[in-house]
Each structure stands twice: as C-alpha cells, then as structure tokens.
Design an enzyme around this catalytic site. Structure first.
Site, PDB file in Angstrom:
ATOM      1  CD  GLU A  65      72.967  -2.618  46.644  1.00 50.63           C
ATOM      2  OE1 GLU A  65      73.299  -3.500  45.827  1.00 50.63           O
ATOM      3  OE2 GLU A  65      72.120  -1.740  46.420  1.00 50.63           O
ATOM      4  NE  ARG A 116      76.622 -15.642  43.018  1.00 50.31           N
ATOM      5  CZ  ARG A 116      76.414 -14.376  43.378  1.00 50.31           C
ATOM      6  NH1 ARG A 116      77.155 -13.409  42.899  1.00 50.31           N
ATOM      7  NH2 ARG A 116      75.451 -14.072  44.208  1.00 50.31           N
ATOM      8  CE  LYS A 174      72.410  -8.659  48.642  1.00 49.25           C
ATOM      9  NZ  LYS A 174      73.258  -7.556  49.102  1.00 49.25           N
TER      10      LYS A 174
HETATM   11  P1  ATP Z   1      73.076 -11.262  45.713  1.00 44.41           P
HETATM   12  O1  ATP Z   1      73.275 -11.762  44.319  1.00 44.41           O
HETATM   13  O2  ATP Z   1      72.688 -12.294  46.696  1.00 44.41           O
HETATM   14  O3  ATP Z   1      72.203 -10.053  45.779  1.00 44.41           O
HETATM   15  P2  ATP Z   1      75.286  -9.592  45.712  1.00 44.41           P
HETATM   16  O4  ATP Z   1      76.564 -10.018  45.114  1.00 44.41           O
HETATM   17  O5  ATP Z   1      74.458  -8.638  44.939  1.00 44.41           O
HETATM   18  O6  ATP Z   1      74.500 -10.845  46.168  1.00 44.41           O
HETATM   19  P3  ATP Z   1      76.496  -7.931  47.644  1.00 44.41           P
HETATM   20  O7  ATP Z   1      75.892  -7.363  48.861  1.00 44.41           O
HETATM   21  O8  ATP Z   1      76.891  -7.012  46.567  1.00 44.41           O
HETATM   22  O9  ATP Z   1      75.459  -8.985  47.135  1.00 44.41           O
HETATM   23  O10 ATP Z   1      77.687  -8.918  48.012  1.00 44.41           O
HETATM   24  C1  ATP Z   1      78.746  -8.621  48.855  1.00 44.41           C
HETATM   25  C2  ATP Z   1      79.887  -9.542  48.577  1.00 44.41           C
HETATM   26  O11 ATP Z   1      79.486 -10.903  48.747  1.00 44.41           O
HETATM   27  C3  ATP Z   1      80.365  -9.410  47.144  1.00 44.41           C
HETATM   28  O12 ATP Z   1      81.773  -9.298  47.168  1.00 44.41           O
HETATM   29  C4  ATP Z   1      79.925 -10.671  46.478  1.00 44.41           C
HETATM   30  O13 ATP Z   1      80.837 -11.034  45.491  1.00 44.41           O
HETATM   31  C5  ATP Z   1      79.880 -11.675  47.641  1.00 44.41           C
HETATM   32  N1  ATP Z   1      78.885 -12.725  47.382  1.00 44.41           N
HETATM   33  C6  ATP Z   1      77.581 -12.559  47.107  1.00 44.41           C
HETATM   34  N2  ATP Z   1      76.989 -13.752  46.870  1.00 44.41           N
HETATM   35  C7  ATP Z   1      77.946 -14.698  47.008  1.00 44.41           C
HETATM   36  C8  ATP Z   1      77.977 -16.130  46.881  1.00 44.41           C
HETATM   37  N3  ATP Z   1      76.884 -16.836  46.571  1.00 44.41           N
HETATM   38  N4  ATP Z   1      79.154 -16.762  47.096  1.00 44.41           N
HETATM   39  C9  ATP Z   1      80.253 -16.072  47.422  1.00 44.41           C
HETATM   40  N5  ATP Z   1      80.298 -14.735  47.551  1.00 44.41           N
HETATM   41  C10 ATP Z   1      79.170 -14.037  47.344  1.00 44.41           C
HETATM   42 MG    MG Z   2      75.113  -6.850  44.281  1.00 46.82          MG
END
Ligand code: ATP
Ligand code: MG
Length: 574
Positions: A45, A270, A280
């Site tokens: 995102e 993760r 984020k």
């Molecule tokens: P955050 O919690 O940091 O905001 P998010 O999952 O909301 O991360 P997205 O932009 O939706 O952020 O993530 C894009 C992809 O990255 C998703 O498929 C998510 O599962 C993966 N991802 C995010 N954080 C991790 C992590 N710590 N380890 C592995 N994959 C991750």
């Molecule tokens: Mg997200």
C-alpha cells in the site's frame, strides 16, 4: 485477462528458493494446476516507505516467480487516498528496483481496476449478496458483536435490490456525505470469523486520488479489492503474511460469489527484528514526533534508510535468503543482518584511512619539506582491487584515543616508552607532549620515526604490538562523520504502545563528529559510495547532505562482529 510474460526477472542472490512456499508451488506446477503457470505479486500500500520486512516478501515473490519462469508483478494497493500518495508510490518503485528486481511490464495499481471493482459490486447487489447500509460507523461497530458474542443484523440489511442499486449509484454520483452510507457484503452476522460479519466493501471518501483524481468518491476496501485484483491479473499464488489467514474465507467468498478464478493463498510468518519496529504506522510516528529526520533517516529500518546508511542490496537479499520462510513467527537478531552486511562489504569495498578524533603528531626527525608516497593496499581480501599512494610527511594526525600518557597494562598503542607501527609507513616512538598552557590538555605529540622500518616492517626483525591509522595533516581532507547505534534501547520495541515509543529510544542512536581528517584519496568520493575506514568501520557518503565542499559520511556498521563471536562460542561448546 491474459497474463503477460516477464522476461527480465533478475534471479535472486541465491540460485533458488528452498522453503515450504516453494514446495507448494512446485507441486502445483507438477500437478498442472493453473496450467502449470506461476504468477505472484508484491502488493504494497503506498502509504509509507518499504521496510526490511517488505524486502522479505519481495525476495520471496520475485524469487518464486524466477524459479518457475513465471511472472511477478508489482501492484500498488492504492484503495485509501486519504493516506496514500504518489511520493510513496515513487519510493516503492525505486526501492524494489534498487533491491534488484524487475517487474517488466507488470506494474499495476488497484486503481487501474476501479471500474471493474465497481461492476463486481453491482453484480453482488444484483445477486442479493450486497446491500447499502446507512448505520453510522459507530453503530456498525456496535452491531458487529465481539469474539464472544454474535453480531446483529442492520435494520437496512433487507433493502430491495432496486433500492440498493439506486443508493449505490447515488453514492458513486457524489450525492451523499462521507459516513452516511456504505456498501456491505451480506454474509453472516453470527459467523465465528469476524471478517465474515457483513464486511464493508465500499465507503464514501470525498478525497482526490493520486491516480484517478476526482473521478471517484467511493473507494473499495482493501479486503474487497485485493482478491479481485489478483483474479483479474491471473495471479496463481497469492503469498501473504499470517495475519491474512483469517481473511482467506472472505476472499474466497467474494471470488465464489462473483464466479471468478481463485489464486491459491499461502501465508508465511512476517519478519520481526529485535531492537526494531517494522510497521509503517510506528515508523510514521517516529517521523511525526521528530525522533528521526524522515523515512530515509539512516537509523530507519526502511529500504531507503538502509540504502542511505550504506547497506547493499546483495546483503539484504542474502539476509532474506538466510532467515528463510516459515509458518511460525520468530524474531531475528539484528546482529545477523549486520554480520551478513560486513561479510559483503569486506569483500567488495575499498579501504582507506581516516581519523575521526584527531590529535597532531610531529615526527621531529623527519625532514620538514619531505613528502613520501606510501603504497597502501585497497583490499587485502581482493588483490585485484590494487593499491594506492598515501602521502606521508612530518606532521600527521592519529586518533586521540590511540595515545595515553599514563596507560593501563596491556595498552599497546602509543604511550611513553612505546613504539608502534603507522600502517604501511614506519615505526614511531613517543618522545614528549605539548600541552595547551591554559587548559593543560594534550595538543600535540612529539615522536621520532625509524627510517629503517619503511613499509611498516623493521629490518632487524623487531616487532610492535599495535598498528595505528594516520593521515598527513597537510594533505588531509575534512569531513563530518555520523555514527549510529540502535534506535531503540529495548529488545522488543513493538511491545510498547505507539504513544510511548519516545520512552524507549536509545538516546545515543546518533553521534555527529565534525573535523574528522581523511586521506586525500577521499576528496572526490561520490554520493552513496562505500568504503572501510581502517579500524573504524564501514562508511557511506551521505546521499542527502554530502557535497564537495562539505563531505558527510555515515557509518554503516562497525567492524565488531557480535554475531561471528556468538557463532564461534556456540561451535566451541558443541
Ligand atoms: P506494515 O504493517 O508495515 O504497515 P503492511 O502489511 O500494512 O505493513 P503492505 O504495504 O500492505 O504493508 O505490505 C505489502 C506486503 O508486504 C504484504 O503482502 C505484507 O504481507 C508484506 N509484509 C509487510 N510487512 C512484512 C514483514 N514484516 N515481513 C514480511 N512481509 C511483510
Ligand atoms: Mg497493510
């Protein structure tokens, strides 16, 4: 839609993935599922910069696609214009590229499919599987129930199909205020899976979108967009993190209700890193409170921050490979990441000499106007990197803490009565000090050198116990050096509420040193270049603040390798 082929996927650092996700994909390929096709995607995102957790997902998705000669696309899940923007989208593109991955023509955005998603919503209303709800957000929450108690049906749940179509079209036509109506899926308000209690599919947001402008004032929720985007693009394996396990029945429900193809969803754990937050929201809070200078602050675990700090894409990819992919959440030691980084930098970057906290040394028996060009090795690990000349003269700088007037036992560096080697140059011996007459502080050391030790070795075979780095004062280049330490003082900063992050910050996470003296070969380093300063660590020229007039170096990592020490201790035990 016919999937496009991506011919230019770069192979990941290690030749192939070897993990449970890869096993599942390999079996699907053997079984001829999806006609043997493999298509994955990385779907961030654009509401912040990518961090090292995302790097794990990027390596996995692009790696799997490369292993099976498939396609991996980069898809921005841009369904919430209130929090997203084109500068984040740009940063994501730059970061994935820098990590070494290429999506070819396969760049997509959820916003590319807003029309299709709208048509999907209309289809669900027509089949009686979606309705417009006019409860307030607060009531929707209250009606939803809890994990222990079932939810209640909204009084608007049984609106006729005609009324729902009419209201939804008017939502789209900007007739209503934000929050007055939402479109919901009609599933089951008593489901034990909260995600299935009539989730919201569309909400009204009178916000302009960075790609679609003011064309829309209703935006699909992530949960409604995600699976359908995968299906439209022909994604075969939808690889995501464990927290989406409970959303899978919802994604399946939408795809079944629409009668379209399903990808196979595979969840993995993760990445968590100690002393680090990877969310984020938390990273944004650090910026908003002024604890760091921005997303690319060299202390941030973001890809842009790590790049600015001096990390290499190879080290990040190798790290992602080494930690593996599993089903269970674990926390990885930051020391492993730094160990891998050191190993890569040790092999690849040039060494140089620089004095961070200088003190003047005058070699009293060295001719006043003589300058010698001393041969120095660029990288002892790689002879092909060659040698360079470093000027040596009568007045030098050495590190202030390499001298002690009253040394404790086992202090082998410069001290009264002690002889040391100046790297690649000569043995020198301490003679006397010159003090500031007012403060009494040592301002200058007077030493003598032995001309028979040129190159750093004595012709009579005598040894010294310390080798110091140095620079010639007249030839030296001034620089600012920024030293970094962990941003957080505790092992598990993610356990602390986001409002309290400032109470667990490491107050010594940055130290700025002015007036450092570097060897002249560093006068024209370019932004982003990396090097080792002997005995001080690995450094990178700051890409934001450094200029020819004012050089700024970030210390990427020290030379001390705690991970290697832990490994050695473990090996000795077993
Ligand atoms: P955050 O919690 O940091 O905001 P998010 O999952 O909301 O991360 P997205 O932009 O939706 O952020 O993530 C894009 C992809 O990255 C998703 O498929 C998510 O599962 C993966 N991802 C995010 N954080 C991790 C992590 N710590 N380890 C592995 N994959 C991750
Ligand atoms: Mg997200």
């Amino acid at each position: 839609m016919e999937p496009k082929t991506n011919s230019s996927v770069i192979k990941p650092y290690k030749e192939s993935q070897n993990n449970f996700v890869s096993l599942i994909v390999s079996k699907d390929v053997k079984d001829g599922k999806f006609n043997g096709r493999v298509q994955t995607r990385f779907p961030p995102e654009p509401n912040g910069h990518l961090h090292i957790g995302h790097a794990k997902s990027i390596c996995l998705n692009f790696g799997i696609a490369a292993d099976y000669e498939g396609v991996c696309s980069l898809r921005l899940d841009d369904t919430n214009p209130a929090k997203e923007g084109s500068e984040f989208a740009q940063a994501i593109i730059e970061d994935v590229n820098w990590l070494g991955f290429d999506w070819g023509n396969n760049f997509h955005c959820a916003s590319d499919y807003f029309s299709e998603l709208y048509q999907f919503a209309i289809q669900l209303i027509h089949s009686g599987k979606a309705y417009v709800d006019s409860l307030s957000a607060e009531d929707i929450r209250a009606y939803r129930g809890t994990l222990k108690e079932p939810g209640r049906d909204s009084p608007y749940r049984d609106r006729s199909i005609e009324e729902n179509i009419d209201l939804f079209e008017r939502m789209r036509n900007k007739e209503f205020k934000e929050g007055s109506h939402v479109l919901r899926a009609k599933i089951d308000m008593s489901s034990s899976n909260m995600n299935l209690r009539d989730p919201v599919m569309y909400r009204i947001l009178h916000v302009s979108h960075h790609r679609t402008g003011n064309e829309w004032c209703i935006y699909p929720m992530y949960d409604f967009a995600h699976g359908q985007c995968d299906s439209i693009e022909g994604v075969t394996h939808s690889i995501c993190t464990l927290e989406f396990e409970n959303n899978r029945p919802l994604y399946d429900w939408f795809l079944d209700a629409l009668g379209v193809d399903h990808p196979r969803q595979i969840e993995f754990a993760r990445l968590n890193l100690n002393y680090t937050v990877l969310s984020k929201r938390r990273l944004a809070a650090l910026i908003d409170c002024g604890h760091v200078s921005g997303w690319d602050d060299p202390r941030m675990p973001t890809i842009s921050g790590m790049r600015r700090r001096g990390y290499t894409p190879e080290a990040l990819r190798e790290f992602c490979d080494r930690i593996g992919v599993a089903k269970r959440n674990t926390t990885v030691d930051l020391a492993l990441l730094e160990h891998i980084l050191r190993q890569h930098l040790n092999r690849t970057v040039q060494r140089a000499m620089g004095v961070l906290r200088p003190i003047r040394v005058v070699i009293v028996n060295y001719p006043e106007d003589q300058v010698e060009q001393i041969n120095a090795i660029n990288n002892p690990e790689d002879a092909a990197m060659g040698t360079r000349k470093v000027p040596f003269s009568r007045v030098l700088y050495i590190e202030r803490d390499d001298f002690l007037e009253n040394p404790p036992k086992k202090f082998y560096r410069l001290a009264p009565g002690q002889e040391v080697r100046l790297r690649y140059a000569y043995f020198i011996r301490y003679e006397s000090v010159i003090r500031n007459p007012e403060t009494g502080e040592v301002e200058e050391l007077r030493c003598t050198y032995d001309p028979d030790t040129r190159g750093g070795f004595a012709s009579d075979g005598r040894k010294v116990k310390a080798t110091l780095h140095w620079v010639s004062a007249a030839h030296s280049v001034d620089a600012e050096v920024r030293l970094y330490d962990r941003l957080f003082a505790i092992n598990d900063p993610a356990s602390v509420p986001v409002e309290d992050l400032d109470s667990i910050l490491n107050p010594a996470s940055i130290e700025i040193i002015h007036g450092c003296k570097l060897e002249p070969s560093l006068a024209d380093v370019t932004s982003g270049s990396r090097l080792q300063l002997e005995r001080q660590g690995y450094f990178c020229v700051d890409s934001v603040d450094s200029s020819v007039e004012h050089l700024v170096f970030n210390r990427t990592v020290t030379l001390r390798d705690t991970w290697a020490r832990i490994q050695k201790a473990n090996n000795n035990k077993s």
